[in-house]
Design a protein around this motif. Structure first.
Motif, mmCIF file in Angstrom:
data_model
loop_
_atom_site.group_PDB
_atom_site.id
_atom_site.type_symbol
_atom_site.label_atom_id
_atom_site.label_comp_id
_atom_site.label_asym_id
_atom_site.label_seq_id
_atom_site.Cartn_x
_atom_site.Cartn_y
_atom_site.Cartn_z
ATOM 1 N N LYS A 112 48.569 36.312 41.863
ATOM 2 C CA LYS A 112 48.531 35.071 42.623
ATOM 3 C C LYS A 112 49.703 35.053 43.595
ATOM 4 C CE LYS A 112 46.465 32.392 38.839
ATOM 5 N NZ LYS A 112 46.649 31.226 37.927
ATOM 6 N N LYS A 113 49.543 34.349 44.672
ATOM 7 C CA LYS A 113 50.590 34.278 45.682
ATOM 8 C C LYS A 113 51.840 33.629 45.105
ATOM 9 C CE LYS A 113 51.434 32.763 50.430
ATOM 10 N NZ LYS A 113 50.869 32.051 51.611
ATOM 11 N N ASN A 114 52.973 34.278 45.326
ATOM 12 C CA ASN A 114 54.284 33.781 44.894
ATOM 13 C C ASN A 114 54.403 33.635 43.377
ATOM 14 O OD1 ASN A 114 55.105 33.517 47.626
ATOM 15 N ND2 ASN A 114 54.167 31.475 47.730
ATOM 16 N N ALA A 115 53.591 34.372 42.623
ATOM 17 C CA ALA A 115 53.692 34.314 41.161
ATOM 18 C C ALA A 115 54.998 34.954 40.704
ATOM 19 C CB ALA A 115 52.508 35.031 40.521
ATOM 20 N N ALA A 116 55.621 34.368 39.696
ATOM 21 C CA ALA A 116 56.909 34.858 39.207
ATOM 22 C C ALA A 116 56.712 35.943 38.151
ATOM 23 C CB ALA A 116 57.707 33.695 38.618
ATOM 24 N N TRP A 117 57.684 36.847 38.077
ATOM 25 C CA TRP A 117 57.670 37.872 37.049
ATOM 26 C C TRP A 117 58.098 37.260 35.717
ATOM 27 C CZ3 TRP A 117 55.583 42.512 37.856
ATOM 28 C CH2 TRP A 117 55.490 42.987 39.166
#
Length: 334
Positions: free
Chosen positions: A100-105
């Motif tokens: 997903k766009k801008n998903a965090a690790w």
């Protein structure tokens, strides 16, 4: 361009940037190579970079089941829609994020998850992975768990990572049997798969504490239960509290108690009330109305009715018998 890779007895194919695992290469008689379903489950999962197969069950003879231990590369992408039951065991922690766009690790801990037909698995991994997979066709799963593989099954383990030592042990046993060449044929693998699915279904439905409830109560649990009931006879006994005391659901508590004593919870409590009443009647210190209250009966008439059904005599007749026996013993001792 189409790329073919053959690893540990299994073909991988890539034509549009993603590797499809569990396929076989087939000559299409036009000078090229196409990818077609192999004897094992096709399209087990889809990854951008080619994985390394450490172990597979190809050639094992298992019915409608497939096992693979796979080492994935760092900075990989999984984008797959599942078409069969999949138990995925992450052998080591790793970092991943949704596609997903801008998903965090986030850090994914070691553990297992379940995917059912129709579930999507779309994520990116930053670290290398080492996973074990067990794929089982829907019909086979339904035969083992004796119910339809519908939405709601195994929900406890879908989309989340759960640490289950029993699953680790069973998957390790599957891997060991395959690594040894399955000396007993497919019997060991089939038995382990059936055990694994049955256990997983039971945990998903009832919780881990209920798995031991297929048999009688453990002696220590029965001792604790008797002590609790005896201490609470003259108060408010709760069936929920009785089940909770031994760590079981109500359904499994009833089954376990019946397997241990041959009684339902209601019958078990009544038997403890009768036992207390017998002891108090024999002591000849209290009137029957007081004994009825102390033993947890509603009143003397309630105790009399239950006592007669259980002992074959009324409390008054039982007292006379006990008093007579006591006097005979006293005379005999002179």
């Amino acid at each position: 361009m189409l790329y073919i890779s053959y690893k540990n007895g299994m073909y991988c194919g890539r034509s549009s940037g993603a590797w499809r695992v569990g396929l076989r290469a087939v000559n299409d008689h036009s000078g090229g190579i196409m990818i077609a379903p192999g004897q094992g489950p096709e399209s087990l999962y889809t990854q951008k970079n080619a994985p390394t197969f450490l172990l597979t069950s190809k050639g094992s003879g298992w019915r409608e089941s497939f096992f693979a231990e796979v080492q994935g590369t760092p900075h990989n992408v999984t984008d797959h829609g599942h078409t069969r039951f999949c138990l995925q065991l992450y052998r080591q922690p790793g970092q991943h994020r949704p596609l997903k766009k801008n998903a965090a690790w986030t850090t994914r801990e070691a553990g297992c998850r379940v995917n059912l037909p129709g579930d999507e698995q779309r994520c990116e991994t930053r670290t290398g992975t080492r996973n074990q997979f067990l794929f089982v066709e829907t019909q086979r799963v339904e035969t083992i768990i004796d119910q339809p593989l519908r939405s709601g099954c195994f929900d406890r383990f879908r989309g989340t990572i759960t640490l289950l030592p029993m699953i680790n042990s069973l998957m390790a046993a599957l891997a060991h049997d395959l690594a040894q060449g399955s000396p007993a044929g497919d019997v060991t693998g089939e038995s382990l798969i059936a055990t694994l699915l049955t256990w997983l279904d039971a945990v998903a439905t009832h919780g881990q504490s209920d798995i031991r409830a297929s048999g009688p109560l453990a002696p220590r649990d029965l001792t604790r239960l008797i002590a609790y009931v005896d201490e609470t006879l003259d108060g408010s006994l709760s069936l929920d509290d009785m089940a909770r005391l031994v760590g079981l659901s109500l359904r499994h508590f009833r089954r376990a108690l019946n397997a241990t004593t041959g009684q339902s919870p209601h019958q078990f409590v009544l038997s403890r009330r009768i036992e207390r009443a017998c002891g108090m009647i024999a002591s000849n210190r209290l009137c029957l109305a007081e004994i009825a209250v102390a033993a947890g009966f509603a009143d003397q008439s309630h105790m009399t009715r239950v006592f007669r059904q259980t002992m074959g005599v009324t409390p008054s007749a039982y007292r006379i018998q006990q008093v007579g026996q006591t006097r005979m013993m006293e005379v005999g001792a002179l």
